[in-house]
Design a protein around this motif. Sequence first.
Motif, PDB file in Angstrom:
ATOM      1  N   LEU A 136       0.858  -1.178   0.000  1.00 52.63           N
ATOM      2  CA  LEU A 136       0.000   0.000   0.000  1.00 52.63           C
ATOM      3  C   LEU A 136       0.897   1.231   0.000  1.00 52.63           C
ATOM      4  CD1 LEU A 136      -2.959   1.116   0.321  1.00 52.63           C
ATOM      5  CD2 LEU A 136      -2.424   1.365   2.729  1.00 52.63           C
ATOM      6  N   VAL A 137       0.752   2.045  -1.029  1.00 54.30           N
ATOM      7  CA  VAL A 137       1.537   3.279  -1.084  1.00 54.30           C
ATOM      8  C   VAL A 137       0.598   4.455  -0.853  1.00 54.30           C
ATOM      9  CG1 VAL A 137       3.112   4.694  -2.452  1.00 54.30           C
ATOM     10  CG2 VAL A 137       3.093   2.209  -2.773  1.00 54.30           C
ATOM     11  N   GLU A 138       0.846   5.166   0.228  1.00 52.09           N
ATOM     12  CA  GLU A 138       0.039   6.352   0.499  1.00 52.09           C
ATOM     13  C   GLU A 138       0.828   7.582   0.090  1.00 52.09           C
ATOM     14  OE1 GLU A 138      -0.881   7.318   4.642  1.00 52.09           O
ATOM     15  OE2 GLU A 138      -1.310   9.343   3.937  1.00 52.09           O
ATOM     16  N   PHE A 139       0.241   8.397  -0.747  1.00 48.59           N
ATOM     17  CA  PHE A 139       0.937   9.628  -1.113  1.00 48.59           C
ATOM     18  C   PHE A 139      -0.026  10.748  -1.475  1.00 48.59           C
ATOM     19  CE2 PHE A 139       0.846   9.313  -5.874  1.00 48.59           C
ATOM     20  CZ  PHE A 139       0.368   8.017  -5.994  1.00 48.59           C
ATOM     21  N   VAL A 140       0.505  11.942  -1.511  1.00 54.48           N
ATOM     22  CA  VAL A 140      -0.181  13.223  -1.643  1.00 54.48           C
ATOM     23  C   VAL A 140      -0.946  13.511  -0.337  1.00 54.48           C
ATOM     24  CG1 VAL A 140      -1.565  14.802  -2.979  1.00 54.48           C
ATOM     25  CG2 VAL A 140      -0.381  12.943  -4.144  1.00 54.48           C
ATOM     26  N   SER A 141      -2.105  12.871  -0.152  1.00 53.97           N
ATOM     27  CA  SER A 141      -2.855  13.030   1.101  1.00 53.97           C
ATOM     28  C   SER A 141      -2.889  14.463   1.618  1.00 53.97           C
ATOM     29  CB  SER A 141      -2.273  12.126   2.198  1.00 53.97           C
ATOM     30  OG  SER A 141      -2.394  10.781   1.833  1.00 53.97           O
ATOM     31  N   SER A 142      -2.948  15.398   0.714  1.00 52.09           N
ATOM     32  CA  SER A 142      -2.996  16.800   1.127  1.00 52.09           C
ATOM     33  C   SER A 142      -4.383  17.117   1.687  1.00 52.09           C
ATOM     34  CB  SER A 142      -2.662  17.664  -0.078  1.00 52.09           C
ATOM     35  OG  SER A 142      -3.489  18.785  -0.141  1.00 52.09           O
ATOM     36  N   ASN A 143      -4.427  17.967   2.684  1.00 53.34           N
ATOM     37  CA  ASN A 143      -5.713  18.352   3.266  1.00 53.34           C
ATOM     38  C   ASN A 143      -6.590  19.007   2.208  1.00 53.34           C
ATOM     39  OD1 ASN A 143      -4.812  17.480   5.685  1.00 53.34           O
ATOM     40  ND2 ASN A 143      -4.630  19.500   6.630  1.00 53.34           N
ATOM     41  N   PRO A 144      -7.874  18.662   2.195  1.00 51.36           N
ATOM     42  CA  PRO A 144      -8.756  19.271   1.186  1.00 51.36           C
ATOM     43  C   PRO A 144      -9.181  20.681   1.583  1.00 51.36           C
ATOM     44  CG  PRO A 144      -9.979  17.710   2.494  1.00 51.36           C
ATOM     45  CD  PRO A 144      -8.570  17.664   3.008  1.00 51.36           C
TER      46      PRO A 144
END
Length: 568
Positions: free
Chosen positions: A122-130
């Motif tokens: 599982l690669v989690e990336f960006v995940s910037s706050n909306p």
Amino acid sequence: MIIEELNQELRETVKKFSKEKDLDVIFKEKDIEFEISDDINRAHFSSSTPLKLAKFFKTNPVELAKNISEKINHKAISKSSVEGAGFINIFINQRHISDEVKKVLKYDKEWGKKNLKKGKVLVEFVSSNPTGPLHIGHARGAVLGNIISNLLSNEGYEVTKEYYVNDAGRQINILALSVLLETFPNKINREGLYLGNYIKDLAKKFVKSKLVYFVNEPEKILSSDTEEKIDQLITYYKEGSPKTWKQIKDFSVKEMIVLIKADLLKMEIIHDNWFYESSLGSVEKKSSSLAKALDIIVKSKNTLEKDGAIWFQGTKFGDDKNRVLLRANKEPTYYLTDVGYHKNKIDRNFDHYINIFGADHHGYVARLTSAFNLIKKSNQDIEHILYQLVNLYEGGRKSTMSTRRGKFLSLADLLNEFNSDLIKFFFLEKKYDHEIDFDTMLAKENSKNNPYFYTMYAYVRCCSILEKRKPNLNKNLDTNELLKNYELLSKIINFPFYLEKFTLERSPHSLVHFTKEVAANYHSFYEQNPVITDNQEESNARLLITKATSIVLKNSFKIIGVTPLEKM
RNA sequence: GCGCUUGUAGCUCAGCUGGAUAGAGCAUCUGGCUUCGAACCAGAGGGUCGGGAGUUCGAAUCUUCCCAGGCGCACCA
């Protein structure tokens, strides 16, 4: 792959030799190997193993090298010699090169791809706050996460790309408040709120799309402290006009995510899964990931209670202080929320987890890792890749980005100036632990120098030749031609090995540099060797080299995430 | 102050789990289009690998101490 076979042979030879000498030393595997030579006049493959092992054998390296080199036997070797301080240099024969090139053409799109099943990642990336659009910094994380995912899946891992959406918490309330104050007339000072133009756009869109109830501004005097005032306003609207509040909050988050997705889509970066913080449930609910994670950690006896709150004893795991998980008012901290999210990830049964974070989050890694290790299943592990931040410059002067103040270079604006493949090359040619200074003006001036053009041009040249004449696989190859151009061919036939190395090292920038080198070798080859000539055998060999080059470039582009062009 | 991280050619960067003469691109200079696309090629100059010390056959790479930049040290997310 030839290098693997050579390594195998080398290891067996060393093993035999140590038995002969009645020595029982266990060697590190990486001490006994060949490397691809970067100087093909010296060798095709070389090994410094004798230098490393001379001490164990109590002999001098050159002597040991001679002993080993004499015993090494592989049908592909045409010449092996001992040089320098004790290096073993070997050349491989024409027959082998020719077989390998044929293999490249046969595998084509699959060249460099492994079909082994290597587990789930599982690669989690960006995940910037909306709470704002993606900016140039997020773009770096996005292209990095994308290429790491591509490298892994190319190596045979089953990869899921995930975006964690922080759609709960104070920041989201501030977003909602920012939009709300833009929607309804009021005289409230907006200090500390989100100020970007996108807030105005959201408000306009909200007014158009929804039937809204009118809300008044609060009559009581607000705090003079900015943050306190914001919290007062949030409470006022949340409790005073709950329906409107919920509407505007949900609307804003939804719209922001639409924007973020659209930007990523323009970059052709597509996450398989969007995970919402709000879906984690509450701590009160026993079955929620949040509650389960907290329960495991408490039972592991790594927490303590102080001031009514539950603290994680991070100091036991090398953190410099303990951290609150659950506040006295039973509200989870961000930390617990994230641990709960990872509990959820764990329950989805991946073998390996990779989080790609901006370097400003590095202080967070140790904490998250310790918690992860307490709640994971055996055989699961987590890894963090941190990329350094992007500094924005305007006309030589540094300008600090801030989403709240609406001061940032948005990805959307960036995409208006540069095409997304150019941006990918720009970010990916640099190692991720290096800061990037980005000046739009300078970037525009220098965009012609982006390696994207150099590399793509080599591919275009290949295509344009291959359009005129196709290689014939059934004809005999002019092996002399192959040997003459071994520098280029070395990269082509060892491509799978390089990819494996880049993946293992997590060094996507090396792939970009590799494609630049392949392109350089091809450009050079192109200038010196007319491909389409009357000499059938010679021409055919050169066409094969051209075709093989195009295969390696195309397959590299696919992993980097750029579209191969046949004309430019 | 503590922690993480970076420092390599004038500029932008590779090379770093120790290996043979430290490499590219840009910029500067010299050559190369009547021939498959010159968005290219061939060549030249340009380096105390931030500094000191150590480890060893060998250090840009490992250890340590300095110097300089960046980031982080919340019951924010």
